[in-house]
Design an enzyme around this catalytic site. Sequence first.
Site, mmCIF file in Angstrom:
data_model
loop_
_atom_site.group_PDB
_atom_site.id
_atom_site.type_symbol
_atom_site.label_atom_id
_atom_site.label_comp_id
_atom_site.label_asym_id
_atom_site.label_seq_id
_atom_site.Cartn_x
_atom_site.Cartn_y
_atom_site.Cartn_z
ATOM 1 N N SER A 78 -5.945 -0.958 13.388
ATOM 2 C CA SER A 78 -6.621 0.140 13.230
ATOM 3 C C SER A 78 -7.272 0.097 14.682
ATOM 4 O O SER A 78 -7.645 -0.959 15.296
ATOM 5 C CB SER A 78 -8.057 0.051 12.308
ATOM 6 O OG SER A 78 -8.807 1.182 12.803
ATOM 7 N N LEU B 174 -3.390 -7.405 -3.788
ATOM 8 C CA LEU B 174 -3.136 -8.273 -2.438
ATOM 9 C C LEU B 174 -4.363 -9.132 -2.154
ATOM 10 O O LEU B 174 -4.369 -10.005 -1.351
ATOM 11 C CB LEU B 174 -2.782 -7.587 -1.259
ATOM 12 C CG LEU B 174 -1.489 -6.731 -1.645
ATOM 13 C CD1 LEU B 174 -1.181 -5.620 -0.621
ATOM 14 C CD2 LEU B 174 -0.305 -7.879 -1.326
ATOM 15 N N ILE C 216 -6.315 9.421 10.574
ATOM 16 C CA ILE C 216 -4.747 10.225 10.107
ATOM 17 C C ILE C 216 -5.361 10.735 8.600
ATOM 18 O O ILE C 216 -6.347 9.986 8.082
ATOM 19 C CB ILE C 216 -3.862 8.991 9.789
ATOM 20 C CG1 ILE C 216 -3.591 8.222 10.972
ATOM 21 C CG2 ILE C 216 -2.536 9.390 8.849
ATOM 22 C CD1 ILE C 216 -2.912 9.148 12.038
ATOM 23 N N LYS D 255 -9.611 -6.040 10.948
ATOM 24 C CA LYS D 255 -8.557 -5.637 11.680
ATOM 25 C C LYS D 255 -8.313 -6.139 13.133
ATOM 26 O O LYS D 255 -7.029 -6.290 13.547
ATOM 27 C CB LYS D 255 -8.658 -4.129 11.738
ATOM 28 C CG LYS D 255 -8.554 -3.245 10.571
ATOM 29 C CD LYS D 255 -7.228 -3.494 10.012
ATOM 30 C CE LYS D 255 -6.905 -2.509 8.616
ATOM 31 N NZ LYS D 255 -5.764 -2.430 8.201
ATOM 32 N N ASN E 26 0.768 -3.029 5.323
ATOM 33 C CA ASN E 26 0.058 -1.645 5.403
ATOM 34 C C ASN E 26 -1.192 -1.443 4.495
ATOM 35 O O ASN E 26 -2.084 -0.964 5.060
ATOM 36 C CB ASN E 26 0.656 -0.372 5.265
ATOM 37 C CG ASN E 26 0.002 0.871 4.970
ATOM 38 O OD1 ASN E 26 -0.447 1.516 6.093
ATOM 39 N ND2 ASN E 26 -0.110 1.383 3.512
ATOM 40 N N GLY F 14 0.946 -1.212 0.026
ATOM 41 C CA GLY F 14 0.083 0.189 0.077
ATOM 42 C C GLY F 14 0.788 1.290 -0.141
ATOM 43 O O GLY F 14 0.559 2.208 0.793
ATOM 44 N N TYR G 219 -14.894 -4.032 8.615
ATOM 45 C CA TYR G 219 -13.639 -3.561 8.676
ATOM 46 C C TYR G 219 -12.925 -3.698 10.234
ATOM 47 O O TYR G 219 -11.946 -4.342 10.257
ATOM 48 C CB TYR G 219 -13.776 -1.928 8.223
ATOM 49 C CG TYR G 219 -12.216 -1.497 8.543
ATOM 50 C CD1 TYR G 219 -11.296 -1.362 7.714
ATOM 51 C CD2 TYR G 219 -12.069 -0.359 9.631
ATOM 52 C CE1 TYR G 219 -10.117 -0.705 7.811
ATOM 53 C CE2 TYR G 219 -11.012 0.092 9.849
ATOM 54 C CZ TYR G 219 -9.946 0.210 9.115
ATOM 55 O OH TYR G 219 -8.844 0.728 9.144
ATOM 56 N N SER G 220 -13.586 -3.608 11.184
ATOM 57 C CA SER G 220 -13.317 -3.838 12.567
ATOM 58 C C SER G 220 -12.950 -5.120 12.665
ATOM 59 O O SER G 220 -11.995 -5.655 13.430
ATOM 60 C CB SER G 220 -14.316 -3.294 13.571
ATOM 61 O OG SER G 220 -14.819 -1.994 13.274
HETATM 62 P P1 NAD Z 1 -4.984 4.874 1.550
HETATM 63 O O1 NAD Z 1 -6.231 4.520 0.769
HETATM 64 O O2 NAD Z 1 -4.680 6.281 1.524
HETATM 65 O O3 NAD Z 1 -3.721 3.964 1.018
HETATM 66 C C1 NAD Z 1 -3.960 2.607 0.985
HETATM 67 C C2 NAD Z 1 -3.196 1.866 -0.210
HETATM 68 O O4 NAD Z 1 -3.518 0.749 -0.112
HETATM 69 C C3 NAD Z 1 -3.471 2.644 -1.486
HETATM 70 O O5 NAD Z 1 -2.411 2.965 -2.121
HETATM 71 C C4 NAD Z 1 -4.224 1.289 -2.259
HETATM 72 O O6 NAD Z 1 -4.029 1.362 -3.633
HETATM 73 C C5 NAD Z 1 -3.576 0.436 -1.713
HETATM 74 N N1 NAD Z 1 -4.227 -0.925 -1.645
HETATM 75 C C6 NAD Z 1 -5.686 -1.028 -1.647
HETATM 76 N N2 NAD Z 1 -6.226 -2.454 -1.923
HETATM 77 C C7 NAD Z 1 -5.062 -2.934 -2.508
HETATM 78 C C8 NAD Z 1 -5.082 -3.998 -3.048
HETATM 79 N N3 NAD Z 1 -6.027 -4.974 -3.236
HETATM 80 N N4 NAD Z 1 -3.693 -4.404 -3.497
HETATM 81 C C9 NAD Z 1 -2.560 -3.760 -3.181
HETATM 82 N N5 NAD Z 1 -2.800 -2.564 -2.747
HETATM 83 C C10 NAD Z 1 -4.037 -2.027 -2.532
HETATM 84 O O7 NAD Z 1 -5.017 4.532 3.141
HETATM 85 P P2 NAD Z 1 -4.583 4.943 4.403
HETATM 86 O O8 NAD Z 1 -5.411 5.706 5.061
HETATM 87 O O9 NAD Z 1 -2.979 5.273 4.058
HETATM 88 O O10 NAD Z 1 -4.420 3.463 5.235
HETATM 89 C C11 NAD Z 1 -3.361 2.597 5.324
HETATM 90 C C12 NAD Z 1 -3.618 1.405 6.370
HETATM 91 O O11 NAD Z 1 -3.793 2.241 7.573
HETATM 92 C C13 NAD Z 1 -4.909 0.666 6.079
HETATM 93 O O12 NAD Z 1 -4.706 -0.590 6.358
HETATM 94 C C14 NAD Z 1 -6.098 1.328 6.723
HETATM 95 O O13 NAD Z 1 -6.683 0.360 7.214
HETATM 96 C C15 NAD Z 1 -4.762 1.654 8.121
HETATM 97 N N6 NAD Z 1 -5.703 2.660 9.099
HETATM 98 C C16 NAD Z 1 -5.743 4.027 8.585
HETATM 99 C C17 NAD Z 1 -6.435 4.846 9.290
HETATM 100 C C18 NAD Z 1 -6.394 6.366 8.798
HETATM 101 O O14 NAD Z 1 -6.907 7.202 9.698
HETATM 102 N N7 NAD Z 1 -5.817 6.702 7.835
HETATM 103 C C19 NAD Z 1 -6.678 4.838 10.462
HETATM 104 C C20 NAD Z 1 -6.401 3.186 10.827
HETATM 105 C C21 NAD Z 1 -6.084 2.391 10.099
#
Ligand code: NAD
Length: 262
Positions: free
Chosen positions: A145, A70, A192, A163, A94, A19, A159-160
Amino acid sequence: MVSIEELISLKGKRSLITGAASGIGRAMAERFAEAGSDLILIDIQDEKLHQVRSELNRYGVKIKIFKVDLSRKPQIDRLWIKIKNNLPDILVNNAGIYPFREFVDIDEKHYQKVMDINLNSVFWMCQNMIKLRGKAGGTIVNVGSIEALLPFKKDLAHYSSSKAGVIALTRALANEHGRKKYKINVLLPGGIITEGTKGAAKLIFKFKKGLLDSALKFKGRISLGRLGEPDEVAKMALVMASDLSSYMSGAIVAVDGGFLSA
Ligand code: NAD
């Protein structure tokens, strides 16, 4: 005593980050490159991966990129065959998705997709890493998360659950493989600002006004009084990937501005 520079350095290491084309993963790629790690960057968005590679070339580390969906195990297995002679020392799982949908409207296809990307891919990535590196050991940082410990936002039960699985998987593997030189921990971001959360916020404003209330309550609960930046998660990932965390295993580390303890 080992100096702080040596402890935080990833020179001579290779890190695989999933990711990595956007958000938290991209920020991690940048901090890891700054710390001297060669990179293997994975994402489903090919064009954005190329862009990230050209932006990070200035750090002078080797960067390989692979387009992988993935959610498909055969693609994961093919990736590890391609990199089997250049295995990562550090694996950061990630990539993840968080599509809001009411619990009663979730069909099997939607549920399966969320589980495949958020949990099953982490399972298969860890399995490949441990199988192929064997006694060489390694470091794994999984991304969960805060919603796994405190499901707060509406319409994210799927989702929960995914995770929560990442947390259980991390702790099981940390326990089983710690003596074989694997250091495995889970990072829980919360609140974030990323491409992903900005997209989700837009959808909520447009179509799901009922979710606005829980979004506002969410923000009001953050002890530090603000949302976080991807780099604030990346900095902690660097601690978890480096020797700064040499005696940390099976730990759940929240980077959430204090949300969980509020
Ligand atoms: P984002 O959507 O900005 O980035 C996620 C990346 O994962 C993207 O580049 C996307 O193309 C890639 N991706 C999605 N599906 C895919 C697949 N099938 N194969 C390969 N790549 C794939 O998300 P983010 O906010 O940066 O989140 C990153 C991680 O952090 C995630 O696991 C998310 O659940 C977790 N998270 C984020 C937050 C937040 O507040 N942003 C909070 C809790 C958890």
